[in-house]
Design a protein around this motif. Structure first.
Motif, PDB file in Angstrom:
ATOM      1  N   ASP A 253      31.008  37.977  43.835  1.00 40.42           N
ATOM      2  CA  ASP A 253      32.305  37.659  43.317  1.00 40.42           C
ATOM      3  C   ASP A 253      32.218  37.956  41.718  1.00 40.42           C
ATOM      4  O   ASP A 253      31.212  38.053  41.036  1.00 40.42           O
ATOM      5  CB  ASP A 253      32.694  36.428  43.627  1.00 40.42           C
ATOM      6  CG  ASP A 253      31.934  35.043  42.970  1.00 40.42           C
ATOM      7  OD1 ASP A 253      31.252  35.598  42.145  1.00 40.42           O
ATOM      8  OD2 ASP A 253      32.592  34.140  43.071  1.00 40.42           O
ATOM      9  N   ARG A 254      33.494  37.486  41.138  1.00 43.09           N
ATOM     10  CA  ARG A 254      33.704  37.848  39.682  1.00 43.09           C
ATOM     11  C   ARG A 254      32.715  37.086  38.816  1.00 43.09           C
ATOM     12  O   ARG A 254      32.294  37.666  37.704  1.00 43.09           O
ATOM     13  CB  ARG A 254      35.177  37.455  39.377  1.00 43.09           C
ATOM     14  CG  ARG A 254      35.528  36.135  39.329  1.00 43.09           C
ATOM     15  CD  ARG A 254      36.929  35.647  38.838  1.00 43.09           C
ATOM     16  NE  ARG A 254      37.737  36.144  40.205  1.00 43.09           N
ATOM     17  CZ  ARG A 254      38.138  35.374  41.379  1.00 43.09           C
ATOM     18  NH1 ARG A 254      37.609  34.066  41.310  1.00 43.09           N
ATOM     19  NH2 ARG A 254      38.778  35.630  42.345  1.00 43.09           N
ATOM     20  N   HIS A 255      32.392  35.696  39.091  1.00 43.42           N
ATOM     21  CA  HIS A 255      31.544  34.818  38.256  1.00 43.42           C
ATOM     22  C   HIS A 255      30.021  35.489  38.334  1.00 43.42           C
ATOM     23  O   HIS A 255      29.470  35.571  37.371  1.00 43.42           O
ATOM     24  CB  HIS A 255      31.519  33.509  39.072  1.00 43.42           C
ATOM     25  CG  HIS A 255      32.858  32.794  39.119  1.00 43.42           C
ATOM     26  ND1 HIS A 255      33.648  32.536  38.024  1.00 43.42           N
ATOM     27  CD2 HIS A 255      33.289  32.412  40.079  1.00 43.42           C
ATOM     28  CE1 HIS A 255      34.786  31.940  38.439  1.00 43.42           C
ATOM     29  NE2 HIS A 255      34.648  31.764  39.683  1.00 43.42           N
ATOM     30  N   CYS A 256      29.639  36.167  39.363  1.00 36.80           N
ATOM     31  CA  CYS A 256      28.436  36.700  39.375  1.00 36.80           C
ATOM     32  C   CYS A 256      28.418  38.043  38.353  1.00 36.80           C
ATOM     33  O   CYS A 256      27.298  38.277  37.751  1.00 36.80           O
ATOM     34  CB  CYS A 256      27.842  37.017  40.773  1.00 36.80           C
ATOM     35  SG  CYS A 256      27.984  35.574  41.801  1.00 36.80           S
ATOM     36  N   LEU A 257      29.371  38.688  38.867  1.00 39.91           N
ATOM     37  CA  LEU A 257      29.706  40.085  38.237  1.00 39.91           C
ATOM     38  C   LEU A 257      29.666  39.729  36.553  1.00 39.91           C
ATOM     39  O   LEU A 257      28.937  40.529  35.659  1.00 39.91           O
ATOM     40  CB  LEU A 257      30.840  40.873  38.476  1.00 39.91           C
ATOM     41  CG  LEU A 257      30.954  41.372  39.785  1.00 39.91           C
ATOM     42  CD1 LEU A 257      32.048  41.925  40.573  1.00 39.91           C
ATOM     43  CD2 LEU A 257      29.977  42.402  40.266  1.00 39.91           C
ATOM     44  N   ARG A 258      30.416  38.819  36.054  1.00 43.15           N
ATOM     45  CA  ARG A 258      30.356  38.489  34.541  1.00 43.15           C
ATOM     46  C   ARG A 258      29.054  37.988  34.119  1.00 43.15           C
ATOM     47  O   ARG A 258      28.541  38.551  32.948  1.00 43.15           O
ATOM     48  CB  ARG A 258      31.472  37.577  34.382  1.00 43.15           C
ATOM     49  CG  ARG A 258      32.886  38.135  34.649  1.00 43.15           C
ATOM     50  CD  ARG A 258      33.883  36.931  34.509  1.00 43.15           C
ATOM     51  NE  ARG A 258      35.222  37.510  34.882  1.00 43.15           N
ATOM     52  CZ  ARG A 258      36.421  37.033  35.317  1.00 43.15           C
ATOM     53  NH1 ARG A 258      36.048  35.499  35.324  1.00 43.15           N
ATOM     54  NH2 ARG A 258      37.590  37.280  35.431  1.00 43.15           N
ATOM     55  N   ALA A 259      28.479  37.196  34.854  1.00 46.76           N
ATOM     56  CA  ALA A 259      26.869  36.681  34.552  1.00 46.76           C
ATOM     57  C   ALA A 259      26.080  37.937  34.300  1.00 46.76           C
ATOM     58  O   ALA A 259      25.349  38.040  33.427  1.00 46.76           O
ATOM     59  CB  ALA A 259      26.706  35.610  35.524  1.00 46.76           C
ATOM     60  N   VAL A 260      25.908  38.819  35.382  1.00 44.59           N
ATOM     61  CA  VAL A 260      25.257  40.089  35.079  1.00 44.59           C
ATOM     62  C   VAL A 260      25.550  40.751  33.843  1.00 44.59           C
ATOM     63  O   VAL A 260      24.558  41.248  33.517  1.00 44.59           O
ATOM     64  CB  VAL A 260      25.255  40.787  36.537  1.00 44.59           C
ATOM     65  CG1 VAL A 260      24.317  42.149  36.497  1.00 44.59           C
ATOM     66  CG2 VAL A 260      24.775  40.010  37.804  1.00 44.59           C
ATOM     67  N   ASP A 261      27.020  41.106  33.782  1.00 46.08           N
ATOM     68  CA  ASP A 261      27.303  41.721  32.631  1.00 46.08           C
ATOM     69  C   ASP A 261      26.735  41.273  31.332  1.00 46.08           C
ATOM     70  O   ASP A 261      26.266  41.726  30.347  1.00 46.08           O
ATOM     71  CB  ASP A 261      28.514  42.082  32.469  1.00 46.08           C
ATOM     72  CG  ASP A 261      29.153  43.084  33.702  1.00 46.08           C
ATOM     73  OD1 ASP A 261      28.503  43.733  34.160  1.00 46.08           O
ATOM     74  OD2 ASP A 261      30.372  43.156  33.832  1.00 46.08           O
ATOM     75  N   ALA A 262      26.967  39.931  31.367  1.00 47.98           N
ATOM     76  CA  ALA A 262      26.449  39.174  30.007  1.00 47.98           C
ATOM     77  C   ALA A 262      25.110  39.316  29.973  1.00 47.98           C
ATOM     78  O   ALA A 262      24.468  39.324  28.550  1.00 47.98           O
ATOM     79  CB  ALA A 262      27.006  37.686  30.071  1.00 47.98           C
TER      80      ALA A 262
END
Length: 460
Positions: A253-262
């Motif tokens: 989900d979006r939370h995981c995707l953003r964490a990986v991107d960061a």
């Protein structure tokens, strides 16, 4: 403990025994940050089955608990120390004893890292399928102890499906061999299967014989972008209803995707709130047809974009992001990890309930999932040191467990019960079934020394 330690030194080489508190502290718990742990009396780094046998015999004689552990990558507290226990580390027992291409099996010690076995098998044109996200670090012994699954278990099954035999130290120090090397065999009860998933509560596994498969064809990767969790869940249900068994079907989900991107700057969160990754390893035209069908089903279920990935490097990067999701989220604060599993057709409903729980409890829940087999991993994130947030997170944890049970699911699909899921286990299983488990425990562990309090211990 002086007399006990003297007896231990009589049976185990002294250089295998550690009593330095600073060294022991590094072994005292697994990755379940919220699970309690005690202060061990000693750490033993076993180098052989004889070492393990000596530890078990002395502990049985003195009534000292044993907590077996390997790499410590568990997420349920199953390897956490108890006050006054012996931590029995099997990390040094890391030999690949045999790979038999003709019989398609391997014999390994419990400290062998999952990926190391897979690489060794690949040299013989063979494949060991169980692949938890922790495969680069977790060991076969720990995988067996929790009956680990992974990304490809939707099609190829979990660890129990590949364990043919084990050598284990049980009771008061007896070494037993359970299982077989043959393709078939039904002599006696399946005691080997019983030890798989027992989380160190029935004995200490010192050698494992696993089934191997032939190398599989290259996979085709299908990617779907979705605006919400429920739509992605509907796509999972549609794939299941169509009779497709993908070689992987993963949700991020979006939370995981953003964490990986960061963390890794992979640029994944710009295009989707929820990413669904499918794979098929059918050869030839059958694989082409299955990939096309998954693209269509994603679109019909509400994907804003779905397509086959034609770039192998891109496809591998997407699945690497799936494996990186948990460590990426850990950088944001303490993570309470769920591991519920529901019928695949009810994945959309369960995802909706998780979102409702996050809103009602006022807590931050990220979601990754082995969506193809209904195994969901809601990750509840709290700011460090925020007691009120921690209480809300625990409430959310309990509600997710209750919802999974209400939908006909289970409290753990692959991480094990350990300490975190004991209450959920008692809610899921009938009292008569729990009594059966206690009877098995008493038969194999008459001294009551193997990882006591885990799985069936009284919930807090």
């Amino acid at each position: 403990m002086g007399a006990f330690l003297d007896s231990l030194r009589d049976r185990v080489p002294s250089d295998r025994i550690v009593t330095d508190p600073d060294v022991i502290a590094a072994y005292a718990h697994d990755q379940a940050q919220w699970a309690p742990h005690g202060s061990p009396a000693a750490l033993v780094r076993a180098g052989s089955v004889k070492d393990v046998q000596g530890v078990v015999a002395v502990c049985a004689e003195h009534g000292v608990p044993i907590v077996p552990r390997r790499a410590g990558t568990g997420l349920s507290g199953g390897a956490n120390a108890l006050d006054g226990c012996v931590l029995l580390s099997l990390e040094a027992m890391d030999a690949i004893v045999e790979i038999d291409p003709a019989e398609r099996l391997a014999v390994v010690q419990p400290g062998v890292v999952n990926d190391a076995l897979r690489l060794a098998c690949a040299e013989h044109g063979l494949w060991y399928p169980p692949d938890p996200a922790s495969a680069p670090w977790s060991t076969i012994g720990g995988n067996v102890a929790t009956n680990a699954g992974g990304l490809c278990c939707v099609k190829y099954g979990v660890t129990r499906d590949y364990v043919l035999a084990v050598e284990a130290v049980v009771g008061r120090g007896e070494v037993v061999r359970l299982g077989r090397r043959t393709a078939k065999g039904v002599t006696g009860y399946d005691l080997c299967g019983l030890l798989v998933g027992s989380e160190g509560t029935l004995g200490v596994i010192t050698e494992i014989t696993v089934r191997l498969r032939g190398a599989r064809p290259p996979e085709r990767t299908i990617v779907g972008y979705f605006d919400d969790l429920r739509s992605a869940g509907e796509a999972v249900a549609a794939v299941t209803a169509a009779g497709i068994v993908p070689s992987a079907l993963e949700l991020i989900d979006r939370h995981c995707l953003r964490a990986v991107d960061a963390w890794r700057n992979m640029g994944l969160s710009a295009d989707a709130d929820v990413l669904l990754l499918g794979r098929t390893d059918l050869p030839g035209e059958a694989g082409e047809a299955e990939a096309d069908a998954m693209v269509r089903l994603f679109a019909e279920s509400g994907a804003t974009w779905s397509a086959r990935s034609e770039d192998e490097a891109e496809a591998e990067a997407l699945f690497a992001a799936r494996r990186l999701a948990y460590p990426a989220l850990e950088r944001l604060g303490p993570v309470l990890t769920e591991d519920v599993c529901v019928p695949r057709g009810l994945v959309p409903e369960m995802l909706s309930r998780i979102e409702a729980t996050a809103a009602e409890c006022g807590t931050h829940i990220a979601n990754i999932a082995h969506a193809g087999d209904g195994n969901l991993h809601p990750l509840i994130i709290t700011p460090a040191g925020d007691d009120a947030a921690r209480e809300r997170a625990q409430k959310a944890f309990d509600r997710i467990v209750a919802d999974a049970i209400a939908l006909g699911g289970t409290v753990t699909g692959e991480h094990g019960v350990g300490l975190l899921k004991r209450r959920g286990l008692h809610d899921e299983l009938d009292p008569a079934v729990i009594d059966l488990h206690h009877a098995v425990k008493a038969a194999l562990d008459p001294a009551g020394i193997f990882n006591p309090g885990k799985i069936f211990g009284t919930p807090d």
